[in-house]
Design a protein around this motif. Structure first.
Motif, mmCIF file in Angstrom:
data_model
loop_
_atom_site.group_PDB
_atom_site.id
_atom_site.type_symbol
_atom_site.label_atom_id
_atom_site.label_comp_id
_atom_site.label_asym_id
_atom_site.label_seq_id
_atom_site.Cartn_x
_atom_site.Cartn_y
_atom_site.Cartn_z
ATOM 1 N N GLU A 75 12.293 62.094 46.154
ATOM 2 C CA GLU A 75 11.034 62.195 46.907
ATOM 3 C C GLU A 75 11.111 63.354 47.907
ATOM 4 O O GLU A 75 10.127 64.085 48.101
ATOM 5 C CB GLU A 75 10.734 60.871 47.623
ATOM 6 C CG GLU A 75 9.402 60.823 48.345
ATOM 7 C CD GLU A 75 8.173 60.853 47.427
ATOM 8 O OE1 GLU A 75 8.322 60.836 46.189
ATOM 9 O OE2 GLU A 75 7.054 60.916 47.969
ATOM 10 N N MET A 76 12.275 63.549 48.522
ATOM 11 C CA MET A 76 12.405 64.632 49.504
ATOM 12 C C MET A 76 12.307 66.004 48.827
ATOM 13 O O MET A 76 11.711 66.933 49.374
ATOM 14 C CB MET A 76 13.704 64.498 50.290
ATOM 15 C CG MET A 76 13.612 65.164 51.654
ATOM 16 S SD MET A 76 15.105 64.996 52.656
ATOM 17 C CE MET A 76 14.983 63.310 53.216
ATOM 18 N N VAL A 77 12.891 66.125 47.635
ATOM 19 C CA VAL A 77 12.737 67.367 46.867
ATOM 20 C C VAL A 77 11.255 67.590 46.575
ATOM 21 O O VAL A 77 10.722 68.689 46.761
ATOM 22 C CB VAL A 77 13.526 67.298 45.532
ATOM 23 C CG1 VAL A 77 13.061 68.397 44.576
ATOM 24 C CG2 VAL A 77 15.022 67.424 45.776
ATOM 25 N N HIS A 78 10.582 66.528 46.160
ATOM 26 C CA HIS A 78 9.151 66.633 45.844
ATOM 27 C C HIS A 78 8.344 67.061 47.080
ATOM 28 O O HIS A 78 7.496 67.957 47.008
ATOM 29 C CB HIS A 78 8.663 65.290 45.304
ATOM 30 C CG HIS A 78 7.192 65.225 45.063
ATOM 31 N ND1 HIS A 78 6.538 66.074 44.193
ATOM 32 C CD2 HIS A 78 6.232 64.421 45.597
ATOM 33 C CE1 HIS A 78 5.244 65.803 44.200
ATOM 34 N NE2 HIS A 78 5.038 64.811 45.039
ATOM 35 N N LEU A 79 8.634 66.451 48.223
ATOM 36 C CA LEU A 79 7.919 66.810 49.454
ATOM 37 C C LEU A 79 8.177 68.276 49.821
ATOM 38 O O LEU A 79 7.280 68.982 50.277
ATOM 39 C CB LEU A 79 8.328 65.885 50.610
ATOM 40 C CG LEU A 79 7.904 64.416 50.463
ATOM 41 C CD1 LEU A 79 8.458 63.584 51.626
ATOM 42 C CD2 LEU A 79 6.381 64.275 50.391
ATOM 43 N N ALA A 80 9.401 68.733 49.596
ATOM 44 C CA ALA A 80 9.735 70.138 49.880
ATOM 45 C C ALA A 80 8.899 71.070 48.998
ATOM 46 O O ALA A 80 8.357 72.072 49.476
ATOM 47 C CB ALA A 80 11.218 70.389 49.649
ATOM 48 N N THR A 81 8.771 70.703 47.713
ATOM 49 C CA THR A 81 7.971 71.572 46.833
ATOM 50 C C THR A 81 6.503 71.563 47.266
ATOM 51 O O THR A 81 5.834 72.591 47.188
ATOM 52 C CB THR A 81 8.066 71.167 45.336
ATOM 53 O OG1 THR A 81 7.505 69.869 45.158
ATOM 54 C CG2 THR A 81 9.501 71.163 44.839
ATOM 55 N N LEU A 82 6.021 70.414 47.755
ATOM 56 C CA LEU A 82 4.629 70.371 48.227
ATOM 57 C C LEU A 82 4.435 71.295 49.431
ATOM 58 O O LEU A 82 3.427 71.995 49.539
ATOM 59 C CB LEU A 82 4.223 68.941 48.609
ATOM 60 C CG LEU A 82 4.158 67.899 47.488
ATOM 61 C CD1 LEU A 82 3.616 66.581 48.032
ATOM 62 C CD2 LEU A 82 3.300 68.386 46.327
ATOM 63 N N VAL A 83 5.412 71.280 50.349
ATOM 64 C CA VAL A 83 5.319 72.145 51.535
ATOM 65 C C VAL A 83 5.202 73.609 51.091
ATOM 66 O O VAL A 83 4.359 74.359 51.592
ATOM 67 C CB VAL A 83 6.539 71.939 52.471
ATOM 68 C CG1 VAL A 83 6.601 73.024 53.535
ATOM 69 C CG2 VAL A 83 6.488 70.559 53.126
ATOM 70 N N HIS A 84 6.013 74.003 50.117
ATOM 71 C CA HIS A 84 5.960 75.394 49.643
ATOM 72 C C HIS A 84 4.713 75.670 48.791
ATOM 73 O O HIS A 84 4.117 76.743 48.901
ATOM 74 C CB HIS A 84 7.255 75.748 48.893
ATOM 75 C CG HIS A 84 8.414 75.999 49.824
ATOM 76 N ND1 HIS A 84 9.670 76.345 49.404
ATOM 77 C CD2 HIS A 84 8.478 75.974 51.180
ATOM 78 C CE1 HIS A 84 10.464 76.512 50.460
ATOM 79 N NE2 HIS A 84 9.763 76.271 51.541
ATOM 80 N N ASP A 85 4.295 74.706 47.982
ATOM 81 C CA ASP A 85 3.060 74.882 47.195
ATOM 82 C C ASP A 85 1.852 75.131 48.091
ATOM 83 O O ASP A 85 0.998 75.957 47.779
ATOM 84 C CB ASP A 85 2.738 73.611 46.386
ATOM 85 C CG ASP A 85 3.616 73.483 45.159
ATOM 86 O OD1 ASP A 85 4.421 74.402 44.911
ATOM 87 O OD2 ASP A 85 3.504 72.464 44.455
ATOM 88 N N ASP A 86 1.792 74.371 49.171
ATOM 89 C CA ASP A 86 0.622 74.475 50.047
ATOM 90 C C ASP A 86 0.545 75.835 50.733
ATOM 91 O O ASP A 86 -0.537 76.276 51.128
ATOM 92 C CB ASP A 86 0.640 73.354 51.100
ATOM 93 C CG ASP A 86 0.299 72.002 50.480
ATOM 94 O OD1 ASP A 86 -0.336 71.986 49.413
ATOM 95 O OD2 ASP A 86 0.666 70.965 51.077
#
Lengths: 332, 332
Positions: A75-86
């Protein structure tokens, strides 16, 4: 069919995950703790943790500490990718609050995403062997590679169906796949089922991304001319758009292509009415069904494993959601 | 004193590292391989690998595969941070070629930096135990945390010396520290020396960052009024600037502060002449000397360990470079 209570079954594990994630905030340097907290406190759907808990499911129903930790890593990896996607999408809002990029500025958001990646790998390094680290670091690299391909080809209208499939296989199916593979592994399931869970996760991930692209596309179409859908606005060529392009006449097709290439308002070809007539939603739904069928068939022969019924229930749930959308897309 | 031939001593290891890094390119997804290659092919100073090879040094002088791999991990983390730093600083050129951000666009560079971080951790996961992963992921998080602090406080002129020290301790000294600690560890040195190497690395890292800030500051001052130094232009408050501010009269100080806050051209207070009169370079040099003395004193009692003479040689080298700069800064 379980469907209805899958989420109540995994709720105790999900609650343990909440506590685990909150405790992680303390691991960040004091000066950036509140920023890390902001990123970790998103009330997301937690799909990947759900997959971990379901594939690692044993009859006992006990909360397994190692599964909670694994779910936290992914989940933390996923949240990190969301931060960069945004940052890339210039997104201002996600899940009803400001994105990290909007809240702290894009520069800080780049670095903040980095700290989340690092902390995820750091948690992974607390398993007894290097296996979790090895799989998670490789998968994360693949997720980012998929995002790079997508980013480099924005407004490139020459993308083929094979390109699209490759991108979603990397950017989405990859984390779904390792959630299932490692959930089964850490949950102590047998080797045959673990392999089946790997394939299941991949196909479910592909189906989910197609569904997500359809939501973006149809959601948009309702308010055409006002705000463009994220994908359309950022020039991403997704499956529903590909289906539409295939069905349009030469002139309409060219108009739509050049509007997308240049980031202009979309022509009327992308309207509620046209979608209904052309049956875009049902065509995409068929592709999703194909992937869900592959996900289900990966489980054949493993019916004696505790998670199988739950996993089938998940595919049913997604299928129902697609049907609901499809109804909206054709008869709304 | 070794100084002169430190680099020829570690050359065989450095050549092995070159081969290792080239081979890493193949590990990236085919579609992003050429971009990864571009990032990995920087002809940097390879300071961190040098520290790994020196602290892991044994009399035999053999190239140790595990040290090469460790050096590869740390160098790749460092390259990833550079890719992300250059986005923030809007840097166009680094080491005589376009930055990744300039070459591929800032969005792709964010993701490309991510893939480098992931691959570094992936290599780390191939050591037999989770120790390397655990240390590298934690250190990398700390490096990024230091960068966040610096980023969030750009053009903030209230920063204290303690703030500056904290930032450089995280953003630079951290990777120097683990290069030395883990170099000694993987190189099979004794526990006492390994601990000493940890402290040595940290102080050498702090000294190096102060030196780097002085180079940026003095390099700039030569062409004042033309292009601003990266640090001055981006509003970073560094040690040389803090020394200058302390020595200026109230009015000059306020002029300089408001110019920096607003990102305007710097007033004449920052001129070659003023630097000489005020003795900025020699004051910074004194701080660097203090750190180098701490680095050297960490080695006391470990003289029988093979790397100690080489490590002292490194501190001598840096001291000489600072003296050369200092001469330039006062008598040029």
């Amino acid at each position: 069919m379980y469907s209805g209570n899958i989420f109540s079954l995994v709720r105790p594990s999900m609650n343990a995950l909440d506590i685990f994630m909150q405790a992680q905030v303390e691991q960040f340097e004091p000066e950036i703790r509140s920023m890390a907290k902001y990123c970790l406190e998103t009330s997301g759907k937690r799909l990947r943790p759900t997959l971990v808990f379901i594939t690692g499911w044993q009859e006992s129903g006990h909360v397994v500490g190692d599964l909670v930790r694994l779910a936290g890593v992914i989940e933390m990896v996923h949240l990190a990718t969301l931060v960069h996607d945004d940052i890339m999408d210039h997104a201002e809002i996600r899940r009803n609050r400001r994105t990290a990029s909007r809240e702290f500025g894009p520069d800080a958001a780049v670095l903040l995403g980095d700290t989340l990646f690092c902390q995820a790998l750091h948690i992974a390094s607390h398993f007894p062997t290097t296996e979790v680290c090895r799989m998670v670091s490789e998968s994360t690299r693949r997720v980012c590679a998929g995002e790079i391909m997508q980013t480099m080809r924005r407004r490139d209208m020459e993308i083929t169906l094979a390109d699209y499939q490759r991108v979603i296989d990397l950017k989405t199916a990859e984390l779904f796949r390792i959630s299932c593979l490692m959930g089964a592994m850490i949950g102590g399931q047998n080797a045959g089922f673990t392999e089946a869970a790997n394939d299941f996760g991949r196909h479910l991930g592909i189906a989910y991304q197609m569904y997500d692209d359809l939501v973006d596309f149809l959601g948009e179409e309702k308010s055409v001319g006002k705000t463009l859908g994220t994908d359309l606005a950022t020039g991403k060529l997704t499956l529903p758009l590909m289906c539409l392009l295939e069905k349009l006449s030469g002139q309409e097709r060219n108009e739509l292509l050049s509007a997308m290439r240049e980031g202009r308002d979309l022509p009327l070809a992308v309207s509620v009415e046209r979608m209904k007539v052309l049956g875009i939603a049902s065509e995409v739904a068929r592709s999703i069904d194909d992937e869900l069928a592959k996900a289900r068939s990966a489980l054949t022969g493993h019916e004696s494993c505790a998670p199988v019924e739950l996993m089938r229930g998940l595919t049913d749930l997604l299928q129902t959601q697609v049907q609901d959308l499809n109804v909206k897309g054709t008869d709304d």
